[in-house]
Scaffold this active site. Sequence first.
Site, PDB file in Angstrom:
ATOM      1  N   HIS A 107       0.814  -1.212   0.000  1.00  0.00           N
ATOM      2  CA  HIS A 107       0.000   0.000   0.000  1.00  0.00           C
ATOM      3  C   HIS A 107       0.850   1.265   0.000  1.00  0.00           C
ATOM      4  O   HIS A 107       0.361   2.339  -0.340  1.00  0.00           O
ATOM      5  CB  HIS A 107      -1.013  -0.006   1.156  1.00  0.00           C
ATOM      6  CG  HIS A 107      -0.477   0.326   2.503  1.00  0.00           C
ATOM      7  ND1 HIS A 107      -0.131  -0.629   3.429  1.00  0.00           N
ATOM      8  CD2 HIS A 107      -0.248   1.516   3.108  1.00  0.00           C
ATOM      9  CE1 HIS A 107       0.273  -0.044   4.543  1.00  0.00           C
ATOM     10  NE2 HIS A 107       0.221   1.261   4.370  1.00  0.00           N
TER      11      HIS A 107
ATOM     12  N   ASP B  48       0.629  -7.703   2.985  1.00  0.00           N
ATOM     13  CA  ASP B  48       0.940  -6.343   2.534  1.00  0.00           C
ATOM     14  C   ASP B  48       2.452  -6.127   2.498  1.00  0.00           C
ATOM     15  O   ASP B  48       3.019  -5.402   3.312  1.00  0.00           O
ATOM     16  CB  ASP B  48       0.269  -5.350   3.483  1.00  0.00           C
ATOM     17  CG  ASP B  48       0.262  -3.927   2.950  1.00  0.00           C
ATOM     18  OD1 ASP B  48       0.806  -3.695   1.847  1.00  0.00           O
ATOM     19  OD2 ASP B  48      -0.274  -3.043   3.637  1.00  0.00           O
TER      20      ASP B  48
ATOM     21  N   SER C 169       4.128   2.766   8.102  1.00  0.00           N
ATOM     22  CA  SER C 169       3.955   1.671   7.149  1.00  0.00           C
ATOM     23  C   SER C 169       5.263   1.359   6.450  1.00  0.00           C
ATOM     24  O   SER C 169       5.930   2.247   5.922  1.00  0.00           O
ATOM     25  CB  SER C 169       2.914   2.039   6.095  1.00  0.00           C
ATOM     26  OG  SER C 169       1.628   1.961   6.618  1.00  0.00           O
TER      27      SER C 169
END
Length: 282
Positions: free
Chosen positions: A117, A159, A235
């Site tokens: 992402h 992810d 992230s």
Amino acid sequence: MKKRFLSICTMTIAALATTTMVNTSYAKTDTESHNHSSLGTENKNVLDINSSSHNIKPSQNKSYPSVILPNNNRHQIFNTTQGHYDAVSFIYIPIHGGYMSGSGVVVGENEILTNKHVVNGAKGNPRNISVHPSAKNENDYPNGKFVGQEIIPYPGNSDLAILRVSPNEHNQHIGQVVKPATISSNTDTRINENITVTGYPGDKPLATMWESVGKVVYIGGEELRYDLSTVGGNSGSPVFNGKNQVIGIHYGGVDNKYNSSVYINDFVQQFLRNNIPDINIQ
């Protein structure tokens, strides 16, 4: 001159397909409830907050998605070029007149590990991504800048993505400028083990490195959960064990419960070996 800051925020574990964006300078949120990158956006629920019509600047008064837990032991890393911190990288993607940001870690001669992402913020063009290993702040990038060349997403649902970067202006590979991080084989990783998550959270001054300290609370399949706090922008941050080996790549969390990473199990290790010739797994 004002800048707009976009950051990725949310991706529920119940529905891995939904990713939300938060503003980049301060929000790097994690998965399960929040995706902790400052990049990319597919969740329309947050678009009205993060759209290019909003001029968002770093500010103590802004709100941003985060998974702050009772254990909020976070501290800034100033010696960013020392030891295992050297490989931790600030990721920057210009978008809509502003930018998105996230974190990553150098693991090969030309390769960075981060989240899908995060790199999705480049909209399919890896050259839109710049990587600054060991960044100290937005005006101090001691190991320069590297530009994305290729994105290799993990084939499963987790992810995780490899970002391959081009040599810098001096024709140096990123793995020559900084020492790539060592990946743990995870044969000894246990519940209650002490860990750290190191990256570039969006609630702090832009491109400053911060470390969160906590313990492992769950290991299952390709998921590792822990009790430490993270914010949007985290992230893609590496999760380090006590030997400063990477055991996971942080992606998100569930409010008031836990934060999570992609656990580097045998399947993930094989993916890394297949795509990173000089990967160091111990």
